[in-house]
Design an enzyme around this catalytic site. Sequence first.
Site, PDB file in Angstrom:
ATOM      1  N   GLU A  65     -21.856   5.184  15.440  1.00  0.00           N
ATOM      2  CA  GLU A  65     -22.972   4.891  16.391  1.00  0.00           C
ATOM      3  C   GLU A  65     -22.240   4.050  17.402  1.00  0.00           C
ATOM      4  O   GLU A  65     -21.818   4.447  18.575  1.00  0.00           O
ATOM      5  CB  GLU A  65     -24.096   4.007  15.756  1.00  0.00           C
ATOM      6  CG  GLU A  65     -25.242   3.729  16.332  1.00  0.00           C
ATOM      7  CD  GLU A  65     -26.222   2.806  15.928  1.00  0.00           C
ATOM      8  OE1 GLU A  65     -27.279   2.899  16.123  1.00  0.00           O
ATOM      9  OE2 GLU A  65     -25.825   1.696  15.115  1.00  0.00           O
ATOM     10  N   GLU A  80     -24.691  -2.712  21.439  1.00  0.00           N
ATOM     11  CA  GLU A  80     -26.060  -2.063  21.725  1.00  0.00           C
ATOM     12  C   GLU A  80     -26.773  -2.772  22.823  1.00  0.00           C
ATOM     13  O   GLU A  80     -27.625  -3.430  22.662  1.00  0.00           O
ATOM     14  CB  GLU A  80     -26.893  -2.101  20.391  1.00  0.00           C
ATOM     15  CG  GLU A  80     -26.160  -1.145  19.462  1.00  0.00           C
ATOM     16  CD  GLU A  80     -26.924  -1.246  18.008  1.00  0.00           C
ATOM     17  OE1 GLU A  80     -27.903  -1.739  17.802  1.00  0.00           O
ATOM     18  OE2 GLU A  80     -26.555  -0.338  17.021  1.00  0.00           O
ATOM     19  N   GLU A 114     -32.242   5.422  19.013  1.00  0.00           N
ATOM     20  CA  GLU A 114     -33.683   4.624  18.344  1.00  0.00           C
ATOM     21  C   GLU A 114     -34.142   3.625  19.456  1.00  0.00           C
ATOM     22  O   GLU A 114     -35.227   3.243  19.262  1.00  0.00           O
ATOM     23  CB  GLU A 114     -32.998   3.877  17.199  1.00  0.00           C
ATOM     24  CG  GLU A 114     -31.625   3.080  17.540  1.00  0.00           C
ATOM     25  CD  GLU A 114     -30.919   2.155  16.453  1.00  0.00           C
ATOM     26  OE1 GLU A 114     -31.558   2.691  15.112  1.00  0.00           O
ATOM     27  OE2 GLU A 114     -30.050   1.784  16.522  1.00  0.00           O
ATOM     28  N   PRO A 116     -31.484  -9.048  23.430  1.00  0.00           N
ATOM     29  CA  PRO A 116     -31.527  -9.426  21.921  1.00  0.00           C
ATOM     30  C   PRO A 116     -30.961  -8.311  21.204  1.00  0.00           C
ATOM     31  O   PRO A 116     -31.242  -7.247  21.245  1.00  0.00           O
ATOM     32  CB  PRO A 116     -33.091  -9.872  21.639  1.00  0.00           C
ATOM     33  CG  PRO A 116     -33.599  -9.910  23.067  1.00  0.00           C
ATOM     34  CD  PRO A 116     -32.882  -9.104  24.080  1.00  0.00           C
ATOM     35  N   ASN A 117     -30.335  -8.769  20.028  1.00  0.00           N
ATOM     36  CA  ASN A 117     -29.689  -8.008  19.079  1.00  0.00           C
ATOM     37  C   ASN A 117     -29.795  -8.411  17.527  1.00  0.00           C
ATOM     38  O   ASN A 117     -29.828  -9.813  17.591  1.00  0.00           O
ATOM     39  CB  ASN A 117     -28.515  -7.376  19.326  1.00  0.00           C
ATOM     40  CG  ASN A 117     -27.853  -6.178  18.627  1.00  0.00           C
ATOM     41  OD1 ASN A 117     -27.449  -6.454  17.418  1.00  0.00           O
ATOM     42  ND2 ASN A 117     -28.306  -4.876  19.124  1.00  0.00           N
ATOM     43  N   GLU A 175     -27.272   1.388   3.619  1.00  0.00           N
ATOM     44  CA  GLU A 175     -27.339   0.138   4.450  1.00  0.00           C
ATOM     45  C   GLU A 175     -26.710  -0.949   3.968  1.00  0.00           C
ATOM     46  O   GLU A 175     -27.192  -1.473   2.782  1.00  0.00           O
ATOM     47  CB  GLU A 175     -28.627  -0.171   4.904  1.00  0.00           C
ATOM     48  CG  GLU A 175     -29.057  -1.287   5.867  1.00  0.00           C
ATOM     49  CD  GLU A 175     -28.057  -1.411   6.989  1.00  0.00           C
ATOM     50  OE1 GLU A 175     -27.127  -2.197   6.794  1.00  0.00           O
ATOM     51  OE2 GLU A 175     -28.240  -0.537   7.820  1.00  0.00           O
ATOM     52  N   HIS A 200     -27.657   7.568   2.323  1.00  0.00           N
ATOM     53  CA  HIS A 200     -27.689   6.428   3.415  1.00  0.00           C
ATOM     54  C   HIS A 200     -27.195   5.272   2.729  1.00  0.00           C
ATOM     55  O   HIS A 200     -27.856   5.191   1.619  1.00  0.00           O
ATOM     56  CB  HIS A 200     -29.060   6.431   3.939  1.00  0.00           C
ATOM     57  CG  HIS A 200     -29.040   5.222   4.945  1.00  0.00           C
ATOM     58  ND1 HIS A 200     -30.097   4.155   4.957  1.00  0.00           N
ATOM     59  CD2 HIS A 200     -28.523   4.837   6.272  1.00  0.00           C
ATOM     60  CE1 HIS A 200     -29.899   3.265   5.872  1.00  0.00           C
ATOM     61  NE2 HIS A 200     -28.886   3.624   6.681  1.00  0.00           N
ATOM     62  N   HIS A 224     -22.584   3.367  11.218  1.00  0.00           N
ATOM     63  CA  HIS A 224     -23.328   2.726  12.259  1.00  0.00           C
ATOM     64  C   HIS A 224     -23.250   1.255  12.275  1.00  0.00           C
ATOM     65  O   HIS A 224     -22.894   0.723  11.303  1.00  0.00           O
ATOM     66  CB  HIS A 224     -24.928   3.256  12.007  1.00  0.00           C
ATOM     67  CG  HIS A 224     -25.292   4.212  12.553  1.00  0.00           C
ATOM     68  ND1 HIS A 224     -26.606   4.768  13.542  1.00  0.00           N
ATOM     69  CD2 HIS A 224     -24.732   5.629  12.419  1.00  0.00           C
ATOM     70  CE1 HIS A 224     -26.541   6.074  13.525  1.00  0.00           C
ATOM     71  NE2 HIS A 224     -25.526   6.653  12.921  1.00  0.00           N
ATOM     72  N   GLU A 225     -23.508   0.535  13.582  1.00  0.00           N
ATOM     73  CA  GLU A 225     -23.074  -0.842  13.710  1.00  0.00           C
ATOM     74  C   GLU A 225     -21.533  -1.327  13.471  1.00  0.00           C
ATOM     75  O   GLU A 225     -21.231  -2.334  13.305  1.00  0.00           O
ATOM     76  CB  GLU A 225     -23.887  -1.628  13.028  1.00  0.00           C
ATOM     77  CG  GLU A 225     -25.554  -1.544  13.281  1.00  0.00           C
ATOM     78  CD  GLU A 225     -26.252  -0.638  12.566  1.00  0.00           C
ATOM     79  OE1 GLU A 225     -27.157  -0.224  13.118  1.00  0.00           O
ATOM     80  OE2 GLU A 225     -25.956  -0.287  11.510  1.00  0.00           O
TER      81      GLU A 225
END
Length: 704
Positions: free
Chosen positions: A501, A171, A507, A192-193, A414, A412, A482-483
């Site tokens: 993603e 990202e 986003e 930054p991430n 996470e 979803h 994602h990620e």
Amino acid sequence: MAGRVLVVLCLSWLSQQVRAEEIKSPNRNLTLNFSLQAGGVPTYSLTYKGRPVIKPSHLGLELKNGQALTNGFAVTSSKTRAFDETWTPVWGETKTIRNHYNELTITLTQAATKRVMLVHFRVFDDGLGFRYDFPKQPELAYFVVKEERTQFALAGDHKAFWLPGDYDTQEYSTTTSKLSEVRGLMKTAVTPNASQTTFSPTGVQTPLMLKSQDGLYINLHEAALIDYSTMSLDLDDKNMVLESHLTPDAQGNKGYLQTPCLSPWRTIIVSDRAGDILESKLVLNLNEPTKYKDVSWIKPTKYVGVWWEMITGKSTWSYTNATNIKLDSTDYSKLKPNGTHGANTAHVKEYIDFAAQHHLDAVLVEGWNTGWEDWFGQSKDYVFDFVTPYPDFDVQELHRYAASKGVKIIMHHETSGSVRNYERHLDTAYKFMADNGYSAVKSGYVGNILPRGEHHYGQWLNNHYLYTITEAAKYKIMVNAHEAVRPTGLARTYPNLIGNEAARGTEYESFGGNNADHTTILPFTRLIGGPMDYTPGIFQTKISAYNPQNTSFVHSTLARQLALYVTMYSPLQMAADLPETYNKHLDAFQFIEDVAVDWDDSKVLEAEPGDYITIARKAKGKPNWFVGSTCDEQGRTSTINLGFLDPGKKYVATVYADAKDAHYEKNPQAYAIRKVSVTSKTKLTQYCAPGGGYAISLVPSAGK
């Protein structure tokens, strides 16, 4: 006599060093050469129409224990074969895909260890794939990889579209520069991430897009990443040599292998036309056919969702503002609601109503389950159980209501980076989905990985990602991760991997913005290995309209947001903005409602990485075509030939375009819609504003 024997031995040794093999692509534009250099070093090179693409480059692996598999080899045997098939993807950019290549397999034996290693080279009309093959053998059973030593020796200081090499994130904004400038730009390129681990001042990620000074377009990536660590590339910027760099585990090891085993394919796509890179199916072709007998449950999907309002700060994932939450001992019914929780029953019904009204397939709901209050950045192992809803989210009622409207709800999950916790709950979570009508899940891996010290792109995590996909298939569930690791064509083999993603998506427009050229680069880089859940369709480009404290803006005109449904290919496409905003622009939203998500044909009409892309696609099983065009911050005038249309037919073209005064910063919502009659002989000229673009739907005229 002794002298004659010595001469014979020397000649024999020399013949092994100079032994060379050559194989060409079916159209004979590409030539692959293999040879052993002095010391028995396996080496390959590649040319395109006689022009060097990869100069002589070394092959092999360095092991943690024992002699490296990089030298001391002799060629035991070599064989060639030709292959040509046409296969039908479950979903895709084209109805059928041709898999046509010439293959050279070299068997190498290391004299000192008797170890055997094969290298398979497949030369397609659009590039090269090669991989290592370690057959079962007593001399090499279990081994630990210290590093892979595959080289890509380039023929010049190419223009590169690159991301910083990182074990945990892709990202980043793409940096465009000469390769020789990577070192000097690396510090500013690393932003930054939530989780990041860079490894070198010249390390870059794949897919890596390059352009030579003499106009060759070159893409480097990998295919079929299974039971292996993700490959990045480390640049020797003095000699312009890129070398593979694998993601390590918590102990610093790069891989644990047992024979028989295979490495992923290393891929090189090359052409003197940029559009050929986008049209290449090389990465898909290097993956195995689907593992599933029944694929009827895998459905391309267009959806809306309770997501963008949380991303912008208008609402929250969490139900309360409480802290120090322990999931197994917290009674949420006794906690005070914060009043900003987005995933409540009444609000989700509004999204379901909008989806049903506009013929969208599904609604994604994030923040429905307990645990969101205080996990971020805390390295908590047990954050979510993936089955317990907040008090204001009625699973059964929403299941009933959505079904009554013909709409699915997308689950979803996470994971909070806690992979072992996710696997602990995975089967129960998938069963819960099946019982409550959820046919797709968006999973996330935000933050540092638990177990601590593991990385997002290591062998262990790559095996986990594939495990979740195969387990999901048992419940007929599609996965949008994602990620997770960037795709390498595995969706051919496991087509319920319907999206990923693994790059800066929409986003980031709420976190400061993506560069205006971002979507003119991603199809040449991130999308080479598979589709991206980019989440386009943002019509309200000023984030402050939803959250006065957020001054970010979307670096795009509204018209270009429509174009992305065509240029950013995915069988999973989100209408990412809020229904209240779409209701103000229903004339423009009509394109999102109409555009397909599965295709019979695709053609790149214009392309130059970092500048512009124009693509035409024909809807699956229908005569309708859709065109999308996106450009960078300079703006341009696009001229396209509609020769892809059926000859002799008339079409109504509805053009959604930037207004004359449109600009991605100054006037992003200025658009104009017009209808024109066209045929296959028509040429269209269309202005694209800075950071803008256009979208066209083409429908056969009634009675024609």
